[in-house]
Design an enzyme around this catalytic site. Structure first.
Site, PDB file in Angstrom:
ATOM      1  N   ASP A   1       0.869  -1.185   0.000  1.00  0.00           N
ATOM      2  CA  ASP A   1       0.000   0.000   0.000  1.00  0.00           C
ATOM      3  C   ASP A   1       0.900   1.228   0.000  1.00  0.00           C
ATOM      4  OD1 ASP A   1      -2.188   1.981   0.760  1.00  0.00           O
ATOM      5  OD2 ASP A   1      -3.312   0.119   0.940  1.00  0.00           O
TER       6      ASP A   1
ATOM      7  N   GLY B   1       4.683   1.570  -1.446  1.00  0.00           N
ATOM      8  CA  GLY B   1       5.036   1.991  -2.800  1.00  0.00           C
ATOM      9  C   GLY B   1       3.842   2.587  -3.521  1.00  0.00           C
ATOM     10  N   ASP B   2       4.003   2.675  -4.839  1.00  0.00           N
ATOM     11  CA  ASP B   2       2.973   3.294  -5.681  1.00  0.00           C
ATOM     12  C   ASP B   2       2.572   2.278  -6.746  1.00  0.00           C
ATOM     13  OD1 ASP B   2       1.474   4.746  -7.445  1.00  0.00           O
ATOM     14  OD2 ASP B   2       3.068   6.134  -8.022  1.00  0.00           O
ATOM     15  N   PHE B   3       1.313   1.827  -6.688  1.00  0.00           N
ATOM     16  CA  PHE B   3       0.929   0.757  -7.623  1.00  0.00           C
ATOM     17  C   PHE B   3       0.855   1.205  -9.069  1.00  0.00           C
ATOM     18  CE2 PHE B   3      -3.480   1.010  -5.349  1.00  0.00           C
ATOM     19  CZ  PHE B   3      -3.886   2.137  -6.069  1.00  0.00           C
TER      20      PHE B   3
ATOM     21  N   HIS C   1     -12.164   0.218  -8.437  1.00  0.00           N
ATOM     22  CA  HIS C   1     -13.324   1.116  -8.636  1.00  0.00           C
ATOM     23  C   HIS C   1     -13.014   2.559  -8.216  1.00  0.00           C
ATOM     24  CE1 HIS C   1     -15.468   0.629  -4.433  1.00  0.00           C
ATOM     25  NE2 HIS C   1     -14.190   0.857  -4.302  1.00  0.00           N
TER      26      HIS C   1
HETATM   27  C1  SAM Z   1     -10.650   1.830  -0.913  1.00  0.00           C
HETATM   28  S1  SAM Z   1      -9.151   1.389  -0.171  1.00  0.00           S
HETATM   29  C2  SAM Z   1      -9.245  -0.397  -0.150  1.00  0.00           C
HETATM   30  C3  SAM Z   1      -8.433  -0.998   0.950  1.00  0.00           C
HETATM   31  C4  SAM Z   1      -8.515  -2.515   1.091  1.00  0.00           C
HETATM   32  N1  SAM Z   1      -8.146  -3.207  -0.128  1.00  0.00           N
HETATM   33  C5  SAM Z   1      -9.903  -2.924   1.543  1.00  0.00           C
HETATM   34  O1  SAM Z   1     -10.705  -3.339   0.735  1.00  0.00           O
HETATM   35  O2  SAM Z   1     -10.197  -2.787   2.749  1.00  0.00           O
HETATM   36  C6  SAM Z   1      -7.972   1.695  -1.469  1.00  0.00           C
HETATM   37  C7  SAM Z   1      -6.532   1.482  -1.032  1.00  0.00           C
HETATM   38  O3  SAM Z   1      -5.656   1.840  -2.120  1.00  0.00           O
HETATM   39  C8  SAM Z   1      -4.517   2.457  -1.542  1.00  0.00           C
HETATM   40  N2  SAM Z   1      -3.830   3.284  -2.549  1.00  0.00           N
HETATM   41  C9  SAM Z   1      -4.288   4.443  -3.108  1.00  0.00           C
HETATM   42  N3  SAM Z   1      -3.382   4.917  -3.985  1.00  0.00           N
HETATM   43  C10 SAM Z   1      -2.331   4.045  -3.978  1.00  0.00           C
HETATM   44  C11 SAM Z   1      -1.106   3.995  -4.697  1.00  0.00           C
HETATM   45  N4  SAM Z   1      -0.791   4.933  -5.613  1.00  0.00           N
HETATM   46  N5  SAM Z   1      -0.251   2.949  -4.461  1.00  0.00           N
HETATM   47  C12 SAM Z   1      -0.588   1.999  -3.539  1.00  0.00           C
HETATM   48  N6  SAM Z   1      -1.751   1.993  -2.838  1.00  0.00           N
HETATM   49  C13 SAM Z   1      -2.619   3.000  -3.056  1.00  0.00           C
HETATM   50  C14 SAM Z   1      -5.089   3.259  -0.410  1.00  0.00           C
HETATM   51  O4  SAM Z   1      -4.119   3.659   0.522  1.00  0.00           O
HETATM   52  C15 SAM Z   1      -6.130   2.321   0.167  1.00  0.00           C
HETATM   53  O5  SAM Z   1      -5.625   1.506   1.185  1.00  0.00           O
END
Ligand code: SAM
Length: 354
Positions: A214, A240-242, A260
């Protein structure tokens, strides 16, 4: 004194009220959201867990204004969270008890707080603008995009992560029960937040280790929870950054409630990162709502609208999922629907990397 404990709440959806009354109830929905969120913030469910309390006792315990609190308590009885069992003595209803910190299978306290936090409440207040322009209102309202806002407001970020964790906890064991995980040896949860889902998946995959991926600031927060679950040796934590890259070597990659949040172009970038990291034949499990392809009412339409306003993402139909996954080099092999009556509406979309 009569109570609303067993009677339908004044604002609950009801089919047998005149249309104008139903409409007025809908209009008042914003007040109900704030009442639930404020009861949650004040921790009233925890204070009432041991037994009934008066408004004065609750005002002292919370530091609230006594008149303001009494009004809140009576509004909470009206919507069905509390019951006034005798004059000025309040008790929890089963609905209100869902806000207690120790509610099972997971508290809904942070979930109730989440929409009333400025990062959610203010952008949604400009729904009309989002509908007219077809794009989110976060940057015009908050001065920055949603995830940048969270980075600058760590308390809101942590509360959002807890809220997602609580929601995920409600469905996580059920996900593991619907899908055989025992064959996997390395499970990578992309955007896995605090690791609530990963912990449940690992419990159903005894041979597997996990990777929680994350944003770096989320991973820093997740470390304590992973240790508290006794998973420190079994879970690798990677920040990191996905959009750039995700950890390699998983035989199962998981994306729950992530795609989504993003439009097709961005979702494709995330899937492309996963594709680059994964071996041919490895599995990708997307856990999200699948929007009905035919016109039919569904709570997913509300989530679809929320995604537009907050993030510019969208909820997708099966056909849209298939096209997106194909474009990223995956074959969609099965869609396991949510259990009947399941409020969260998560389907399991199983795909394989070509
Ligand atoms: C809506 S949450 C879902 C969290 C988890 N998968 C759940 O269902 O409980 C979206 C997740 O994407 C992560 N996220 C957003 N941008 C990101 C990025 N550029 N790289 C990695 N993670 C990211 C957020 O920090 C968050 O934890």
């Amino acid at each position: 004194m009569s109570s609303t404990y067993d009677s339908p709440s004044a604002t609950a959806p009801a089919v047998d009220v005149p249309p104008a009354v139903r409409l007025m109830q809908m209009v008042q929905g914003y007040q109900v959201t704030q009442v639930v969120g404020t009861v949650a913030r004040l921790g009233l469910a925890d204070l009432l867990a041991a037994g009934t309390r008066s408004s004065a006792e609750l005002a002292e315990a919370t530091g609230a204004d006594s008149d303001g609190l009494l009004r809140l308590l009576r509004a909470a009885t009206t919507v069905g969270l509390l019951a006034e069992v005798e004059s000025d003595r309040f008790a929890l209803t089963p609905v209100g008890a869902c806000l207690a910190s120790d509610a099972q299978p997971a508290s809904l306290r942070d979930f109730a707080v989440m929409p009333t936090a400025p990062g959610h409440w203010l952008p949604y207040g400009r729904l009309l603008e989002a509908v007219m322009k077809g794009r989110p209102t976060t940057s015009t309202t908050l001065g920055m995009e949603q995830w940048d806002y969270y980075q600058e407001h760590p308390e809101d970020d942590a509360a959002f992560a807890r809220a997602m964790g609580d929601l995920t906890a409600r469905g996580a064991r059920e996900v593991a029960a619907r899908y055989d995980l025992s064959r996997f040896t390395r499970i990578v949860d992309i955007g896995g937040s605090q690791g609530v889902l990963l912990a449940a998946l690992l419990a159903a995959a005894p041979r597997a280790t996990g990777v929680l991926f994350d944003r770096p600031e989320v991973i820093a927060e997740a470390r304590r929870g992973i240790s508290a679950r006794g998973l420190a040796q079994r879970v690798e934590l990677v920040g990191g950054d996905f959009f750039t890259e995700v950890p390699p070597g998983g035989d199962l990659y998981v994306l729950k409630s992530v795609l989504h949040n993003w439009d097709d172009e961005q979702a494709l970038q995330i899937l492309t990162s996963a594709h680059r990291a994964a071996e041919p034949g490895s599995t990708l499990l997307v856990i999200e709502g699948v929007l009905p392809s035919e016109p039919e009412p569904s709570p997913l339409h509300l989530i679809n609208l929320l995604m537009l306003v907050q993030l510019g993402g969208c909820t997708r139909t099966r056909e849209q999922w298939q096209a997106l996954l194909e474009a990223a080099g995956y074959r969609l092999d099965q869609v396991i629907p949510p259990l009947p009556g399941e409020y969260l509406h998560w389907s399991l979309l199983e795909a394989h990397r070509r």
